[in-house]
Design an enzyme around this catalytic site. Structure first.
Site, PDB file in Angstrom:
ATOM      1  CD1 TRP A 135      45.314  43.646  42.942  1.00 22.76           C
ATOM      2  CD2 TRP A 135      43.321  43.651  43.973  1.00 22.76           C
ATOM      3  NE1 TRP A 135      44.344  43.669  41.974  1.00 22.76           N
ATOM      4  CE2 TRP A 135      43.121  43.681  42.575  1.00 22.76           C
ATOM      5  CE3 TRP A 135      42.213  43.653  44.821  1.00 22.76           C
ATOM      6  CZ2 TRP A 135      41.844  43.692  42.012  1.00 22.76           C
ATOM      7  CZ3 TRP A 135      40.950  43.672  44.266  1.00 22.76           C
ATOM      8  CH2 TRP A 135      40.769  43.690  42.875  1.00 22.76           C
ATOM      9  CG  ASP A 216      41.117  39.325  48.318  1.00 24.35           C
ATOM     10  OD1 ASP A 216      40.592  38.389  47.667  1.00 24.35           O
ATOM     11  OD2 ASP A 216      41.559  40.347  47.772  1.00 24.35           O
ATOM     12  CE  LYS A 252      43.247  36.674  39.576  1.00 20.54           C
ATOM     13  NZ  LYS A 252      44.151  37.703  39.193  1.00 20.54           N
TER      14      LYS A 252
HETATM   15  N1  KET Z   1      42.008  40.077  45.259  1.00 21.89           N
HETATM   16  C1  KET Z   1      43.300  39.967  44.907  1.00 21.89           C
HETATM   17  C2  KET Z   1      44.312  39.803  45.964  1.00 21.89           C
HETATM   18  C3  KET Z   1      43.635  40.021  43.552  1.00 21.89           C
HETATM   19  O1  KET Z   1      44.911  39.894  43.244  1.00 21.89           O
HETATM   20  C4  KET Z   1      42.643  40.171  42.566  1.00 21.89           C
HETATM   21  C5  KET Z   1      43.011  40.281  41.147  1.00 21.89           C
HETATM   22  C6  KET Z   1      41.312  40.259  43.000  1.00 21.89           C
HETATM   23  C7  KET Z   1      41.038  40.202  44.350  1.00 21.89           C
HETATM   24  C8  KET Z   1      40.155  40.425  42.094  1.00 21.89           C
HETATM   25  O2  KET Z   1      40.004  39.525  41.120  1.00 21.89           O
HETATM   26  P1  KET Z   1      38.588  39.282  40.398  1.00 21.89           P
HETATM   27  O3  KET Z   1      38.939  39.169  38.975  1.00 21.89           O
HETATM   28  O4  KET Z   1      37.717  40.445  40.714  1.00 21.89           O
HETATM   29  O5  KET Z   1      38.069  38.026  40.996  1.00 21.89           O
HETATM   30  N2  KET Z   1      44.182  40.540  40.756  1.00 21.89           N
HETATM   31  C9  KET Z   1      44.733  40.594  39.400  1.00 21.89           C
HETATM   32  C10 KET Z   1      43.859  41.199  38.366  1.00 21.89           C
HETATM   33  C11 KET Z   1      43.395  42.588  38.670  1.00 21.89           C
HETATM   34  O6  KET Z   1      44.181  43.450  39.095  1.00 21.89           O
HETATM   35  O7  KET Z   1      42.184  42.819  38.443  1.00 21.89           O
HETATM   36  C12 KET Z   1      46.123  41.242  39.441  1.00 21.89           C
HETATM   37  O8  KET Z   1      46.569  41.670  40.513  1.00 21.89           O
HETATM   38  O9  KET Z   1      46.791  41.250  38.390  1.00 21.89           O
END
Ligand code: KET
Length: 406
Positions: A135, A216, A252
């Protein structure tokens, strides 16, 4: 008027993932399709608020005893307990022995940031190994937290699968004590996860080299549709009695993206260490944002602590996971029906929200320009943004990109 004190400031580029949505929003074309950010959409292409979330919010609104005082620095106690139970299992010895320090944080990102900064302050090894690729925010979060970031091989483009040999070699060569970031399930962006046997080998290597695992967990329930199955790798590590970090997100799996609700859990060897760790986490959090927000944590806590709501949630979650899995089959079938050159079977082998298509940046640019299909430049598409209606458009765009730019 004199010049601004900021007149020298450069225009910053958009974020590689969230910037895709910015570009999409500016596109007036009616056939446009946003497959950039990992955010779930219904068959109608609409954002989804889970029914259980609506019910929990109703309960909260109807309860006149609810107040809006500050939460403690570590967040809502009931939320923290339930979050740890969700990821480590209700019967987890680490929880029963009070060896887990859990703090509510600002979703997955905030949990990673607080964990990273805690490590930079208190852990002897400042190097964190992250998978290649990963990510896009991981390297930035850990660098700004004060750690030094290195990568380990993860994905093999030639097989579109796990580079297991490279992973073992790179972690085997890491300095003893190094921190290792592991995606708990549904690896982003590749959709490629180790098998359980491979996880066991990884666990043995991590423990024998005294590496420190940092999970994560942003997609629990989204990979397989089962909260238990998706937590298995984390539970294997927690079960061996060794230390591990877990950053959990409810963005999610409860669709609570904008509520910014998540948790950092640190499994320690003794309850005494866990309580000192928690005391230090407070010193990380307080000067950063003082204390976390209330609403999202109340929603999650209401759902996790009510057996009816919890059961309903697992059904809704499975519904989302199943819809994504059916999008995989439909996209593969659409490409096969068109005779699009290449082997596309990885679309159904990969797991979680994303397909790592193998399309290159030029093909991605072509699809955006000619078909108004938006995705990240690494060729990742969010399967959760697709529907039966939009699959033919995506298949046309992919077919054209592959045949005209091979
Ligand atoms: N870890 C991973 C692996 C991840 O894909 C995301 C979000 C997050 C943490 C953080 O999510 P949060 O909303 O802070 O709980 N991924 C998607 C959104 C982004 O980039 O913020 C994405 O990859 O599209």
């Amino acid at each position: 008027m004199s010049d601004s004190v900021f007149c020298q400031i450069a225009q910053a580029p958009e974020d590689p993932i969230l910037g895709v949505t910015v570009a999409y929003n500016k596109d007036p074309d009616s056939s446009k399709l946003n497959l950039g950010v990992g955010a779930y959409r219904t068959e109608e292409g609409k954002p989804l608020v889970l029914n259980v979330v609506r019910q929990a919010e109703q309960k909260l609104v109807n309860d006149p005893t609810r107040i809006k005082e500050y939460l403690p620095i570590v967040g809502l106690a009931d939320f923290n307990k339930a979050s740890a139970k969700l990821i480590f299992g209700a019967d987890s010895p680490a929880i029963q022995e009070k060896r887990v320090a859990t703090v509510q944080c600002l979703s997955g990102s905030g949990s990673l940031r607080v964990g990273g900064e805690f490590l930079a302050r208190h852990y002897h090894q400042k190097t964190i190994y992250i998978p290649d690729p990963t990510w896009g925010n991981h390297p930035k979060i850990f660098t700004f937290a004060g750690l030094s970031v290195k990568t380990y091989r993860y994905y093999d483009p030639s097989t579109r699968g796990l580079h297991f040999k490279g992973l073992l070699e790179d972690l085997g060569n890491a300095a003893s004590g190094s921190i290792v970031l592991l995606h708990a399930c549904a690896h982003n962006p590749t959709g490629v996860d180790p098998t359980i046997d491979q996880w066991e080998e990884i666990r043995q290597l991590v423990r024998s080299k005294q590496l420190l695992p940092f999970f994560d967990s942003a997609y629990q329930g989204f990979a397989s549709g089962s909260l238990e199955a998706d937590a298995k790798p984390v539970r294997m590590f927690a079960a061996d009695g060794g230390e591990c970090f877990t950053a959990q997100s409810f963005a999610k799996n409860m669709g609570l993206y904008g509520e910014r609700v998540g948790a950092l859990s640190i499994v320690c060897k003794t309850s005494d260490v866990a309580s000192r760790v928690e005391s230090q986490l407070k010193l990380v959090i307080r000067p950063m944002y003082s204390s976390p927000p209330l609403h999202g944590a109340c929603i999650v806590s209401t759902i996790l602590n009510d057996s009816n709501l919890y059961n309903e949630w697992t059904i809704e979650l499975k519904g989302m996971a199943d819809r994504i899995i059916s999008m995989r089959t439909q996209l593969l079938e659409a490409l096969q029906a068109k005779g699009t050159p290449g082997d596309w079977s990885h679309i159904i082998k990969q797991i979680g929200m994303f397909t790592f298509t193998g399309l290159n940046a030029e093909q991605v640019g072509f699809m955006r320009k000619e078909y108004h299909v938006y995705m990240t430049s690494d060729g990742r598409i969010s399967m959760a943004g697709l529907s039966t209606k939009t699959i033919p458009h995506l298949a046309n765009a992919m077919h054209a990109a592959v045949t005209s730019m091979a």
